[in-house]
Design a protein around this motif. Structure first.
Motif, mmCIF file in Angstrom:
data_model
loop_
_atom_site.group_PDB
_atom_site.id
_atom_site.type_symbol
_atom_site.label_atom_id
_atom_site.label_comp_id
_atom_site.label_asym_id
_atom_site.label_seq_id
_atom_site.Cartn_x
_atom_site.Cartn_y
_atom_site.Cartn_z
ATOM 1 N N SER A 243 0.823 -1.202 0.000
ATOM 2 C CA SER A 243 0.000 0.000 0.000
ATOM 3 C C SER A 243 0.865 1.262 0.000
ATOM 4 O O SER A 243 2.016 1.246 0.450
ATOM 5 C CB SER A 243 -0.893 0.018 1.236
ATOM 6 O OG SER A 243 -0.101 0.177 2.408
ATOM 7 N N PRO A 244 0.299 2.382 -0.475
ATOM 8 C CA PRO A 244 1.021 3.655 -0.389
ATOM 9 C C PRO A 244 1.385 4.004 1.051
ATOM 10 O O PRO A 244 2.441 4.591 1.301
ATOM 11 C CB PRO A 244 0.015 4.655 -0.976
ATOM 12 C CG PRO A 244 -0.843 3.843 -1.889
ATOM 13 C CD PRO A 244 -0.970 2.505 -1.212
ATOM 14 N N GLU A 245 0.513 3.627 1.991
ATOM 15 C CA GLU A 245 0.790 3.904 3.402
ATOM 16 C C GLU A 245 2.045 3.171 3.873
ATOM 17 O O GLU A 245 2.876 3.729 4.604
ATOM 18 C CB GLU A 245 -0.411 3.493 4.258
ATOM 19 C CG GLU A 245 -1.663 4.343 4.065
ATOM 20 C CD GLU A 245 -2.400 4.028 2.760
ATOM 21 O OE1 GLU A 245 -3.179 4.878 2.312
ATOM 22 O OE2 GLU A 245 -2.175 2.930 2.203
ATOM 23 N N THR A 273 1.440 9.858 -9.989
ATOM 24 C CA THR A 273 0.322 9.374 -9.187
ATOM 25 C C THR A 273 0.288 10.114 -7.849
ATOM 26 O O THR A 273 1.248 10.019 -7.058
ATOM 27 C CB THR A 273 0.443 7.853 -8.941
ATOM 28 O OG1 THR A 273 0.460 7.180 -10.204
ATOM 29 C CG2 THR A 273 -0.711 7.343 -8.107
ATOM 30 N N ARG A 275 -1.015 9.684 -4.928
ATOM 31 C CA ARG A 275 -0.849 8.966 -3.657
ATOM 32 C C ARG A 275 0.600 8.589 -3.381
ATOM 33 O O ARG A 275 0.931 8.165 -2.276
ATOM 34 C CB ARG A 275 -1.709 7.702 -3.636
ATOM 35 C CG ARG A 275 -1.420 6.733 -4.762
ATOM 36 C CD ARG A 275 -2.332 5.534 -4.706
ATOM 37 N NE ARG A 275 -2.085 4.609 -5.807
ATOM 38 C CZ ARG A 275 -2.479 3.351 -5.829
ATOM 39 N NH1 ARG A 275 -3.136 2.862 -4.792
ATOM 40 N NH2 ARG A 275 -2.234 2.588 -6.861
ATOM 41 N N PHE A 276 1.481 8.725 -4.397
ATOM 42 C CA PHE A 276 2.891 8.405 -4.197
ATOM 43 C C PHE A 276 3.760 9.639 -3.978
ATOM 44 O O PHE A 276 4.961 9.520 -3.750
ATOM 45 C CB PHE A 276 3.443 7.631 -5.397
ATOM 46 C CG PHE A 276 2.761 6.315 -5.653
ATOM 47 C CD1 PHE A 276 2.321 5.519 -4.603
ATOM 48 C CD2 PHE A 276 2.562 5.863 -6.954
ATOM 49 C CE1 PHE A 276 1.684 4.314 -4.835
ATOM 50 C CE2 PHE A 276 1.930 4.656 -7.202
ATOM 51 C CZ PHE A 276 1.489 3.880 -6.143
ATOM 52 N N ILE A 279 6.357 10.094 -0.992
ATOM 53 C CA ILE A 279 7.478 9.165 -0.838
ATOM 54 C C ILE A 279 8.775 9.868 -1.232
ATOM 55 O O ILE A 279 8.835 10.554 -2.261
ATOM 56 C CB ILE A 279 7.259 7.906 -1.691
ATOM 57 C CG1 ILE A 279 5.970 7.197 -1.254
ATOM 58 C CG2 ILE A 279 8.447 6.961 -1.601
ATOM 59 C CD1 ILE A 279 5.510 6.117 -2.210
#
Length: 364
Positions: A243-245, A273, A275-276, A279
């Protein structure tokens, strides 16, 4: 006057005589000079012909490439499609015309029987398919197909060299690997643990799935051999979506991915993206698509050493500044594939890295 023996004594003498004859017969029967044995990657001792001229391959992975670099490509009479590797097909046009006898547990026994191979090279994981082939009377030599560590892969090279009667070529390939690995290890060992790069390997492109990339997977050995720290090494499962989390928790410095059939540009997709975006690797533009030569450089095959050198230079450009990946690649192809790689072909592999450290977006 002849001595008379009791029936019991006569029976004992007769048994001893027969036993001695059987022992003599077994001791004097020479071994089959047309057969020999090899221990495959499943640990089985397999009896194979003394001379192997016809090989059917029923697995994907680097088996065909191993045979090619050891000078045995012309012995392959069947192989699953190699459309993913146009460079290999260009160097060995026969790969584009070979029969397909199936792969893993789905094998075409009738086709194999028509082809009459001396051996079948198959995956250690296709147990059902391998049993079918053996039941048809063909020796099956199992190879690792993706889940080897480096020592096991080098052992496989030597096994294949023995099968092909190319043990010297296999030894040279193993020596090349060991020399380059030792060089990388010497330089990365000097880097403090706190300054080592944390790496996430996305083995299936944009989906960021980790297929066997815990400590048991090749991706782990790919990362650690290049001097990185595998953030997913403690996964408790063989594969699955991360998951991204979880990625935010790991917060890798670098993400390495490879293209697949459905996602030809995973680097661009990951960077764009939302949600990334949190990071570290994405924020610092350190997302890279691993090169693809005659095979994927991030999967176990003879060329994987080029991928390991590429990764080491990607992670630690200063420590590896004198490593010329282009020179190494051209030398490897000339020496092992017996092929003079052009500049244009090399460029198509997607090797070059932005000098500022940004990952080169692949158009594969």
């Amino acid at each position: 006057m002849m001595r008379k023996y009791s029936p019991l004594v006569f029976l004992c003498i007769t048994c001893l005589w027969v036993t001695s004859l059987c022992g003599y017969s077994q001791a004097t029967v020479p071994p089959d000079r047309h057969k020999r044995t090899v221990v495959d990657m499943s640990g089985r001792t397999v009896e194979i012909p003394r001379v192997v001229n016809r090989i059917v391959i029923t697995c994907y992975g680097g088996a065909g490439h191993e045979i090619a670099v050891l000078g045995g490509a012309d012995k392959i009479v069947a192989h699953p499609s190699k459309w993913r590797f146009p460079q290999l097909q260009k160097m060995y046009p026969l790969f584009d015309t070979l029969s397909d006898a199936g792969s893993f547990d789905i094998v075409d026994i009738e086709r194999i029987m028509v082809l009459k191979p001396d051996i079948v090279v198959a995956s250690v994981y296709s147990v059902r398919g391998n049993k079918k082939i053996e039941s048809a009377g063909f020796p099956v030599v199992a190879v690792s197909t993706g889940r080897a560590d480096i020592d096991r892969l080098l052992q496989e090279f030597k096994m294949m060299g023995k099968i092909l009667d190319k043990e010297k070529a296999a030894d040279e390939l193993v020596q090349y690997w060991n020399d380059r690995l030792a060089m990388i290890r010497k330089r990365t060992d000097a880097i403090p643990e706190a300054k080592r790069k944390k790496v996430f390997y996305a083995s299936s492109g944009i989906s960021l799935t980790t297929t066997t990339e815990s400590e048991s997977g090749w991706g782990h050995h790919f990362i650690t051999a290049g001097g990185g720290i595998n953030v997913s090494k403690n996964l408790q499962i063989e594969g699955g979506a991360v998951s991204p989390e979880q990625l935010l928790i790991w917060d890798p410095h670098v993400i390495v991915t490879r293209g697949d059939r459905d996602h030809r540009d995973p680097v661009r997709a990951i960077r764009s993206t939302p949600r990334f975006t949190g990071i570290k690797a994405v924020k610092e533009n350190a997302v890279y698509c691993c090169p693809v030569g005659a095979f994927w450089w991030d999967r176990p095959s003879p060329e994987a050493i080029l991928g390991i050198m590429w990764l080491a230079k990607t992670l630690y450009p200063k420590a590896m500044s004198d490593i010329d990946i282009k020179k190494e690649t051209k030398w490897f192809f000339e020496r092992f594939y017996k092929y003079s790689l052009t500049d244009k072909e090399y460029e198509s592999f997607g090797v070059e890295i932005n000098p500022k450290g940004a990952g080169r977006e692949s158009n594969r």
